[in-house]
Every structure is written in structure tokens, then in C-alpha cells.
Motif scaffolding. Structure first.
Motif, PDB file in Angstrom:
ATOM      1  N   GLY A 195       0.832  -1.190   0.000  1.00 40.29           N
ATOM      2  CA  GLY A 195       0.000   0.000   0.000  1.00 40.29           C
ATOM      3  C   GLY A 195       0.868   1.241   0.000  1.00 40.29           C
ATOM      4  N   GLY A 196       0.265   2.383  -0.271  1.00 39.27           N
ATOM      5  CA  GLY A 196       1.018   3.629  -0.283  1.00 39.27           C
ATOM      6  C   GLY A 196       1.584   3.916  -1.656  1.00 39.27           C
ATOM      7  N   VAL A 197       2.889   4.146  -1.722  1.00 40.52           N
ATOM      8  CA  VAL A 197       3.511   4.579  -2.971  1.00 40.52           C
ATOM      9  C   VAL A 197       4.651   3.661  -3.416  1.00 40.52           C
ATOM     10  CG1 VAL A 197       4.684   6.488  -4.157  1.00 40.52           C
ATOM     11  CG2 VAL A 197       2.926   6.978  -2.450  1.00 40.52           C
ATOM     12  N   ALA A 198       5.594   3.350  -2.528  1.00 39.35           N
ATOM     13  CA  ALA A 198       6.809   2.635  -2.928  1.00 39.35           C
ATOM     14  C   ALA A 198       6.510   1.242  -3.471  1.00 39.35           C
ATOM     15  CB  ALA A 198       7.780   2.560  -1.759  1.00 39.35           C
ATOM     16  N   GLY A 199       5.779   0.428  -2.704  1.00 33.89           N
ATOM     17  CA  GLY A 199       5.443  -0.912  -3.163  1.00 33.89           C
ATOM     18  C   GLY A 199       4.541  -0.903  -4.380  1.00 33.89           C
ATOM     19  N   PRO A 200       3.426  -0.152  -4.336  1.00 35.45           N
ATOM     20  CA  PRO A 200       2.539  -0.114  -5.494  1.00 35.45           C
ATOM     21  C   PRO A 200       3.204   0.380  -6.781  1.00 35.45           C
ATOM     22  CG  PRO A 200       1.354   0.626  -3.564  1.00 35.45           C
ATOM     23  CD  PRO A 200       2.800   0.460  -3.145  1.00 35.45           C
ATOM     24  N   SER A 201       4.095   1.375  -6.687  1.00 32.47           N
ATOM     25  CA  SER A 201       4.743   1.864  -7.912  1.00 32.47           C
ATOM     26  C   SER A 201       5.685   0.817  -8.486  1.00 32.47           C
ATOM     27  CB  SER A 201       5.487   3.176  -7.643  1.00 32.47           C
ATOM     28  OG  SER A 201       6.555   2.997  -6.745  1.00 32.47           O
ATOM     29  N   CYS A 202       6.305   0.019  -7.616  1.00 35.08           N
ATOM     30  CA  CYS A 202       7.138  -1.097  -8.075  1.00 35.08           C
ATOM     31  C   CYS A 202       6.294  -2.108  -8.833  1.00 35.08           C
ATOM     32  CB  CYS A 202       7.817  -1.744  -6.874  1.00 35.08           C
ATOM     33  SG  CYS A 202       8.554  -3.366  -7.205  1.00 35.08           S
ATOM     34  N   ALA A 203       5.165  -2.517  -8.234  1.00 38.55           N
ATOM     35  CA  ALA A 203       4.286  -3.491  -8.877  1.00 38.55           C
ATOM     36  C   ALA A 203       3.662  -2.921 -10.149  1.00 38.55           C
ATOM     37  CB  ALA A 203       3.199  -3.927  -7.899  1.00 38.55           C
ATOM     38  N   MET A 204       3.393  -1.622 -10.161  1.00 35.46           N
ATOM     39  CA  MET A 204       2.848  -0.983 -11.354  1.00 35.46           C
ATOM     40  C   MET A 204       3.797  -1.131 -12.536  1.00 35.46           C
ATOM     41  SD  MET A 204       3.005   1.830 -13.502  1.00 35.46           S
ATOM     42  CE  MET A 204       3.889   3.108 -12.621  1.00 35.46           C
ATOM     43  N   MET A 205       5.097  -1.001 -12.283  1.00 35.20           N
ATOM     44  CA  MET A 205       6.066  -1.154 -13.358  1.00 35.20           C
ATOM     45  C   MET A 205       6.072  -2.584 -13.902  1.00 35.20           C
ATOM     46  SD  MET A 205       7.449   1.762 -14.018  1.00 35.20           S
ATOM     47  CE  MET A 205       8.912   1.326 -14.931  1.00 35.20           C
ATOM     48  N   LEU A 206       5.869  -3.571 -13.030  1.00 31.57           N
ATOM     49  CA  LEU A 206       5.768  -4.950 -13.495  1.00 31.57           C
ATOM     50  C   LEU A 206       4.550  -5.118 -14.395  1.00 31.57           C
ATOM     51  CD1 LEU A 206       6.669  -6.726 -10.132  1.00 31.57           C
ATOM     52  CD2 LEU A 206       8.084  -6.700 -12.200  1.00 31.57           C
ATOM     53  N   ALA A 207       3.429  -4.488 -13.992  1.00 34.32           N
ATOM     54  CA  ALA A 207       2.225  -4.550 -14.813  1.00 34.32           C
ATOM     55  C   ALA A 207       2.455  -3.902 -16.167  1.00 34.32           C
ATOM     56  CB  ALA A 207       1.065  -3.866 -14.090  1.00 34.32           C
ATOM     57  N   GLN A 208       3.170  -2.793 -16.191  1.00 39.68           N
ATOM     58  CA  GLN A 208       3.422  -2.095 -17.447  1.00 39.68           C
ATOM     59  C   GLN A 208       4.260  -2.933 -18.406  1.00 39.68           C
ATOM     60  OE1 GLN A 208       1.867   0.686 -18.393  1.00 39.68           O
ATOM     61  NE2 GLN A 208       0.796   0.436 -16.450  1.00 39.68           N
ATOM     62  N   HIS A 209       5.046  -3.846 -17.859  1.00 39.17           N
ATOM     63  CA  HIS A 209       5.867  -4.719 -18.697  1.00 39.17           C
ATOM     64  C   HIS A 209       5.198  -6.067 -18.937  1.00 39.17           C
ATOM     65  CE1 HIS A 209       9.589  -2.312 -19.141  1.00 39.17           C
ATOM     66  NE2 HIS A 209       9.208  -1.763 -18.010  1.00 39.17           N
ATOM     67  N   GLY A 210       3.886  -6.126 -18.726  1.00 37.21           N
ATOM     68  CA  GLY A 210       3.133  -7.291 -19.168  1.00 37.21           C
ATOM     69  C   GLY A 210       2.677  -8.260 -18.115  1.00 37.21           C
ATOM     70  N   ALA A 211       3.128  -8.117 -16.867  1.00 33.94           N
ATOM     71  CA  ALA A 211       2.723  -9.058 -15.823  1.00 33.94           C
ATOM     72  C   ALA A 211       1.266  -8.841 -15.449  1.00 33.94           C
ATOM     73  CB  ALA A 211       3.606  -8.900 -14.595  1.00 33.94           C
ATOM     74  N   ASP A 212       0.606  -9.936 -15.037  1.00 29.97           N
ATOM     75  CA  ASP A 212      -0.744  -9.847 -14.489  1.00 29.97           C
ATOM     76  C   ASP A 212      -0.609  -9.538 -13.005  1.00 29.97           C
ATOM     77  OD1 ASP A 212      -3.424 -10.047 -13.848  1.00 29.97           O
ATOM     78  OD2 ASP A 212      -3.425 -12.252 -13.839  1.00 29.97           O
ATOM     79  N   VAL A 213      -0.785  -8.285 -12.650  1.00 30.65           N
ATOM     80  CA  VAL A 213      -0.613  -7.860 -11.258  1.00 30.65           C
ATOM     81  C   VAL A 213      -1.980  -7.782 -10.595  1.00 30.65           C
ATOM     82  CG1 VAL A 213       0.225  -6.058  -9.700  1.00 30.65           C
ATOM     83  CG2 VAL A 213       1.490  -6.590 -11.804  1.00 30.65           C
ATOM     84  N   ILE A 214      -2.167  -8.636  -9.596  1.00 28.42           N
ATOM     85  CA  ILE A 214      -3.412  -8.645  -8.836  1.00 28.42           C
ATOM     86  C   ILE A 214      -3.183  -7.848  -7.563  1.00 28.42           C
ATOM     87  CG2 ILE A 214      -5.141 -10.065  -7.684  1.00 28.42           C
ATOM     88  CD1 ILE A 214      -4.286 -12.371  -9.574  1.00 28.42           C
ATOM     89  N   LYS A 215      -3.806  -6.698  -7.490  1.00 28.45           N
ATOM     90  CA  LYS A 215      -3.651  -5.831  -6.315  1.00 28.45           C
ATOM     91  C   LYS A 215      -4.667  -6.269  -5.269  1.00 28.45           C
ATOM     92  CE  LYS A 215      -3.573  -1.059  -4.720  1.00 28.45           C
ATOM     93  NZ  LYS A 215      -2.299  -1.299  -3.990  1.00 28.45           N
ATOM     94  N   VAL A 216      -4.163  -6.822  -4.171  1.00 26.89           N
ATOM     95  CA  VAL A 216      -5.017  -7.283  -3.083  1.00 26.89           C
ATOM     96  C   VAL A 216      -5.090  -6.175  -2.039  1.00 26.89           C
ATOM     97  CG1 VAL A 216      -5.346  -9.034  -1.301  1.00 26.89           C
ATOM     98  CG2 VAL A 216      -4.339  -9.670  -3.506  1.00 26.89           C
ATOM     99  N   GLU A 217      -6.301  -5.664  -1.822  1.00 21.69           N
ATOM    100  CA  GLU A 217      -6.474  -4.575  -0.857  1.00 21.69           C
ATOM    101  C   GLU A 217      -7.747  -4.796  -0.059  1.00 21.69           C
ATOM    102  OE1 GLU A 217      -6.968  -0.776  -2.936  1.00 21.69           O
ATOM    103  OE2 GLU A 217      -7.395  -1.881  -4.779  1.00 21.69           O
ATOM    104  N   THR A 218      -7.767  -4.241   1.126  1.00 19.89           N
ATOM    105  CA  THR A 218      -8.916  -4.432   1.998  1.00 19.89           C
ATOM    106  C   THR A 218     -10.179  -3.824   1.387  1.00 19.89           C
ATOM    107  OG1 THR A 218      -9.854  -3.960   4.180  1.00 19.89           O
ATOM    108  CG2 THR A 218      -8.341  -2.344   3.286  1.00 19.89           C
ATOM    109  N   PRO A 219     -11.331  -4.490   1.558  1.00 23.45           N
ATOM    110  CA  PRO A 219     -12.581  -3.912   1.066  1.00 23.45           C
ATOM    111  C   PRO A 219     -13.124  -2.813   1.973  1.00 23.45           C
ATOM    112  CG  PRO A 219     -13.011  -6.037   2.084  1.00 23.45           C
ATOM    113  CD  PRO A 219     -11.519  -5.850   2.097  1.00 23.45           C
ATOM    114  N   HIS A 220     -12.451  -2.605   3.112  1.00 23.78           N
ATOM    115  CA  HIS A 220     -12.938  -1.650   4.108  1.00 23.78           C
ATOM    116  C   HIS A 220     -12.106  -0.360   4.081  1.00 23.78           C
ATOM    117  CE1 HIS A 220     -14.996  -5.213   5.351  1.00 23.78           C
ATOM    118  NE2 HIS A 220     -13.879  -5.802   5.733  1.00 23.78           N
ATOM    119  N   ASN A 221     -12.709   0.725   4.535  1.00 27.55           N
ATOM    120  CA  ASN A 221     -12.002   2.003   4.737  1.00 27.55           C
ATOM    121  C   ASN A 221     -11.324   2.533   3.479  1.00 27.55           C
ATOM    122  OD1 ASN A 221     -12.643   1.897   7.548  1.00 27.55           O
ATOM    123  ND2 ASN A 221     -10.931   0.479   7.846  1.00 27.55           N
ATOM    124  N   GLY A 222     -11.910   2.234   2.332  1.00 23.17           N
ATOM    125  CA  GLY A 222     -11.389   2.821   1.097  1.00 23.17           C
ATOM    126  C   GLY A 222     -10.291   2.048   0.419  1.00 23.17           C
ATOM    127  N   GLY A 223      -9.933   0.854   0.933  1.00 25.13           N
ATOM    128  CA  GLY A 223      -8.898   0.055   0.285  1.00 25.13           C
ATOM    129  C   GLY A 223      -7.498   0.539   0.624  1.00 25.13           C
TER     130      GLY A 223
END
Length: 398
Positions: free
Chosen positions: A17-45
Motif C-alpha cells: 500500500g502507499g507509494v513505494a510498493g505499489p509503484s514497483c508493482a505498477m512497473m511490473l504490470a506495465q511490462h506485461g505481468a498480471d498484477v493482482i492488487k489485493v487490498e482491503t474492502p474496508h475504509n477505502g482500500g
């Protein structure tokens, strides 16, 4: 596989969550990976979704950090939620977590547990101060680490001499790139293995801040806090219609600088005649230069300084930057339509990849739980089972 989708076919489980981890995973998604973002359904994710001004399920932070991913809203505090995550882990290539040290272990998904199920998995942990040590459990965000690593001290205000944080998420974004390169190189090595062997990778924002400021760290250490000035003058100066940054690298830049601003008499002034003298009399030098530069337009100064080989740049607002002809000429920005946002969002195109196009997977930032049903269906859950999980609030749907 091609250059635009190097990680096609790979599955990434992103619990950060936040910025550092998500931006890392975002770059993997941009290069073709299927990135499944798992986040809580409560309090806005993911809490990055509610940082600053919000646009339905998004903020400026999450519009960038979720780009190209699929969102699964999942309550990991429930036994059923844990069972779902274990099913997702099956066949995954990368597992990313960004909880405080010890939290993921309490959920039951530490490296030992996950790698026992998937020995070839690349497991990446990002934290504030690291997984061990006296500060490991302390909560931390980018501003805290800017202060802790010395960056804030380095960034003193010109008029108040007070330490200031740099307003952008500097360490977060840099740490995201460090994480991406560590995972990418690990996947490269693993691809060549007959029997896939995973590994544990750890990164902290503290480490990212240290690497980001390494040159100044070295200089301050070797010079015991009194670093040698580069050529003077440097910095931001007011002009008749705005501000300009001047950056001089060599002591020999002084003569062409004076010629550019039509102040050749300064070359004969003993207070400023040498590099050492300018350093000793820097306040006096600025006292002389500031009114001179303030009487000229930014364009006049920029044209003449550039002609003399002196690096300079108009001080822009972000909106002025986006309107610059050079930005349009180089095509570095895309403008993307996003859910919940009334106008298109500027997004820098990623080097080495095709430009973003609105409406494509790469250019879409998902709403919280937008892909919950799709992901669960792909992992063997029936429609009736999914509806039961929704009913019990184990999962959320967009």
C-alpha cells in the motif's frame, strides 16, 4: 514475449500500500505481468486511494500506483480471506508485501510459509526502516525518511535557512524503481534455471533514501559536513517576469556568465575575481547579482546564458511544464481518461514501452474491487460462492 511485454504470463500478487510498493508493482504490470492488487474492502482500500483530494475511488497517488493492475478487495483478517489468498499464491511468480515488519507473518504469509508452497516465488518486502533493528516497527512515510536520512537537512530554505522536506514523494518513487530492478533481475536469472528457485528481497525506504543521496553522503562524510562548493553563483533568481535557475559547473563559467548578463565589470572586482573569492563573498555576490537579474526578462536571460553555454531553466509550475513546447515535441506525456475523474490525467510515458492509450489495460487505474469477480472466477470460485463471499463481506466488488 517482446520488448513491450517482457513479463507477459507472469502472475504478481501485490499486497503493498502507499507509494513505494505499489509503484514497483505498477512497473511490473506495465511490462506485461498480471498484477493482482489485493487490498482491503474496508475504509477505502489501499490508503493511497484517500491521500489528498479524492476522485471517487482514486487520488493522484493511486491513479499512478494502480495503473495496469487488477483490483481484488479481500479481507485478510478472515479465514476465508486467507484461503483465497493461498489460492492466488498457487502459480504466482512474485509476491509483494509492504506491511510493518512482523505483520505479514501474523497473517500467515511470511516468506517461509509462501515459499514452502511456491519454492520458485520472488518474495519482495518493502518497509520504512527495514525488517530488523530498533526502529523496525516504527511507522514511516516518505517525509519521515527524508528527515531521518539527512535529505531534509540538506534542503535548507534560502531565506529562512530552515530544513524543508521535498514536496514530492522522492524516496517512495525511487524505492519503487529500486524494487522493480531487483525483481526484474531476479526474474531474469530465474528464467534461465531448469528448476525455478525463488528468493527473498528486502528493501527499506531508509535504504532508498541513502542510495538517492549517496553522492552528498560521501561528500559530507569525507569533508566532515563542510562540502566544497561547486562554481558560483548557482540557484534560483527572480527575473522581471518570473524566476530562472542558473547552474554553473566550472569556475571558468564565471567569465561567460558575466558576459551573458552584460556585467563585464564584475570580472575586475577583487571580491569575485576567483572561485575562492566568490565563495568567501557569496552573500555580497548575490546582493550585487539579484537586482541585476531581476531587471531582465526570463527569456532575455535564458537566451543569452544558453548562447554562452551556461545551463539555465525557467522556473515552471507543473501546469506550465505540461504546456512547454519541448514536452509536446518529445511526446513524453500521455493524457488518460480514468474512472471517476472528470478530465484526462497527465501520465509520463514509460521509457522502452509504447505510449499509453486510454481504454487499454496498461492505461487503466482500477476502482477498488473492480476485478474481484474476475479474479475469483479464474481461481476456481463459482458464481454462487463469490456471491456468498460478497454477502459475508469477505470480498468487495467495485
Amino acid at each position: 514475449m517482446d520488448y513491450s511485454s517482457a513479463f507477459a504470463g507472469m502472475k504478481v500478487i501485490d499486497l503493498s500500500g502507499g507509494v513505494a510498493g505499489p509503484s514497483c508493482a505498477m512497473m511490473l504490470a506495465q511490462h506485461g505481468a498480471d498484477v493482482i492488487k489485493v487490498e482491503t474492502p474496508h475504509n477505502g482500500g489501499d490508503w493511497s486511494r484517500i491521500l489528498g483530494r479524492t476522485y471517487e475511488d482514486h487520488s493522484a497517488f493511486s491513479l499512478y500506483g494502480t495503473l495496469g493492475k487488477r483490483s481484488l478487495a479481500l479481507d485478510l483478517k478472515t479465514p476465508e480471506g486467507k484461503a483465497i489468498l493461498w489460492r492466488l499464491v498457487r502459480g504466482a511468480d512474485v509476491f509483494i508485501e509492504g506491511f510493518r515488519p512482523g505483520t505479514i507473518q501474523r497473517y500467515g504469509f511470511g516468506y517461509d510459509a509462501v515459499s514452502a508452497k511456491e519454492p520458485g516465488i520472488i518474495y519482495y518486502s518493502i518497509s520504512g526502516f527495514g525488517q530488523t533493528g530498533p526502529l523496525a516497527a516504527r511507522p514511516a512515510m516518505d517525509p519521515v525518511l527524508q528527515a531521518f536520512t539527512g535529505i531534509v537537512t540538506e534542503n535548507r530554505g534560502e531565506h529562512d535557512n530552515h530544513p524543508h522536506r521535498i514536496a514530492i514523494s522522492l524516496i517512495d518513487m525511487f524505492s519503487g524503481l529500486l524494487g522493480f530492478q531487483a525483481i526484474a533481475t531476479s526474474l531474469y536469472v530465474r528464467r534461465e534455471q531448469a528448476v525455478k528457485q525463488g528468493r527473498f528481497i528486502e528493501l527499506s525506504l531508509m535504504q532508498g533514501g541513502a542510495m538517492l543521496s549517496i553522492i552528498r553522503l560521501i561528500a559530507h562524510h569525507l569533508e566532515r559536513g563542510t562540502t566544497t562548493r561547486t562554481s558560483m553563483p548557482n540557484g534560483v533568481f527572480n527575473t522581471a517576469d518570473g524566476q530562472i535557475n542558473v547552474t554553473m559547473v566550472r569556475a571558468t563559467d564565471w567569465r561567460p556568465f558575466c558576459e551573458a548578463i552584460e556585467q563585464a565589470q564584475l570580472l575586475e572586482d577583487p571580491r569575485f575575481a576567483t572561485h575562492a573569492a566568490r565563495g568567501t563573498n557569496l552573500d555580497e555576490l548575490y546582493g550585487v547579482l539579484r537586482p541585476m537579474l531581476a531587471a531582465r526578462s526570463t527569456a532575455w536571460l535564458s537566451e543569452r546564458l544558453t548562447a554562452k553555454g551556461i545551463m539555465n531553466g525557467r522556473v515552471n509550475s507543473y501546469e506550465e511544464f505540461l504546456m512547454e513546447e519541448q514536452v509536446a515535441a518529445t511526446g513524453i506525456m500521455a493524457w488518460l481518461a480514468q474512472p471517476g475523474v472528470s478530465e484526462k490525467v497527465p501520465m509520463p510515458n514509460i521509457p522502452g514501452l509504447p505510449p499509453f492509450e486510454s481504454g487499454t489495460k496498461r492505461a487503466h487505474a482500477p476502482r477498488l474491487g473492480e476485478h474481484t469477480r474476475d479474479v475469483l472466477t479464474e481461481h476456481g470460485y463459482s458464481a454462487a460462492e463469490i456471491e456468498a463471499l460478497v454477502e459475508r463481506k469477505v470480498v468487495g466488488v467495485g
